[in-house]
Design an enzyme around this catalytic site. Sequence first.
Site, PDB file in Angstrom:
ATOM      1  N   LYS A  48      56.508  36.294  17.765  1.00 35.93           N
ATOM      2  CA  LYS A  48      55.274  36.345  18.569  1.00 35.93           C
ATOM      3  C   LYS A  48      55.402  35.466  19.805  1.00 35.93           C
ATOM      4  CE  LYS A  48      52.345  37.549  14.707  1.00 35.93           C
ATOM      5  NZ  LYS A  48      51.618  37.132  13.535  1.00 35.93           N
ATOM      6  N   GLN A  92      48.030  33.130  10.549  1.00 32.30           N
ATOM      7  CA  GLN A  92      49.225  33.794  10.028  1.00 32.30           C
ATOM      8  C   GLN A  92      49.084  33.971   8.514  1.00 32.30           C
ATOM      9  OE1 GLN A  92      51.956  34.860  11.961  1.00 32.30           O
ATOM     10  NE2 GLN A  92      52.658  35.837  10.080  1.00 32.30           N
ATOM     11  N   ASP A 115      43.620  40.061  15.623  1.00 24.44           N
ATOM     12  CA  ASP A 115      44.195  40.822  14.500  1.00 24.44           C
ATOM     13  C   ASP A 115      43.244  41.949  14.079  1.00 24.44           C
ATOM     14  OD1 ASP A 115      46.748  40.013  13.942  1.00 24.44           O
ATOM     15  OD2 ASP A 115      46.176  38.423  12.535  1.00 24.44           O
TER      16      ASP A 115
END
Length: 283
Positions: A48, A92, A115
């Site tokens: 990322k 995460q 997300d």
Amino acid sequence: MDGKSLAKSVRERLSHRVKGLRAKGVIPTLATLFVGGVSSSRIYIEGKRRDCAEVGIEFKLFEFPSTVEEDKILKLIEELNGDDGIHGIIVQLPVPPHLNPRKLIERINPAKDVDGLHSHNVGKLWTGGYSLERSLLPCTPKGIMYLLDRYKVRLEGRLAVIINRSDLVGKPLAKLFLDRNATVVLCHSKTYSLPKRTREADVVVSAVGRRPEFVLTEGMVRRGAVVIDVGMNYLNGKLVGDVDFEGVKHKVAYITPVPGGVGPMTRAMLLQNTVIAAERSLR
Ligand code: NAP
């Protein structure tokens, strides 16, 4: 289906949008909260970081020890919610078992939930108030839609069988497919006669990640089908999908490879969501 090259062109277009934002004084910034413990997560985080750097997005990593108290993370999320310099926030996953991932996600400001997992954004998806280009949708299903569109795969009237029912993949993808007028069947570990169902499908999406216990083989797909392989498995240290690629590829119209299919598209969609969130902050 070449997810790698499509993701590259998505990133190129995003770079232009990031330049536009920077010209207006907005530096798109993604905050990633990582609770230590899961070593494989570190690989994704570094990926990322690289992706963000490529398109000009600022990447900020906040690390916690695996024993961290939930309140500490919630407090940081609150701070980041109130920080105008932060446009996207992700936790995460997975997190250690003493933490409730739902509680953490729900604390994120929905406008920064890149997300696409906050119930506000999930609700928008299920009530139809979304657009593929402008909404914060979960990255993997969104990336799959971009791939299908790029290869002009028609979904209307066709049978799509998705082997996965998670919040991350199966459920949001089912809604996106339904909105394209596909007939959708969601399968999972308790489904009877799975091969019979996948053999009927025009489009099969496999997101199991349990090789060698589960493999999608040639006998499980019909000739001319489209096969999307989301699964990530490590066999003898090598990344492979759920699908027996060599056995299946001759039989189908399209198939996504692993690596180089859905994975790069998922990553590109996280960047896209961050840019969307940053652009919205201007309004
Ligand atoms: P998950 O929550 O564990 O979901 C796995 C799904 O597979 C569940 O619905 C499970 O059924 C089903 N399943 C397990 N064993 C099965 C079997 N023998 N037959 C049929 N179905 C079975 O995991 P996830 O987070 O959705 O991810 C799934 C896979 O996709 C993993 O390999 C993950 O690494 C990969 N993934 C890849 C990307 C990417 O960008 N390429 C992104 C996200 C995920 P139950 O619901 O009954 O347990």
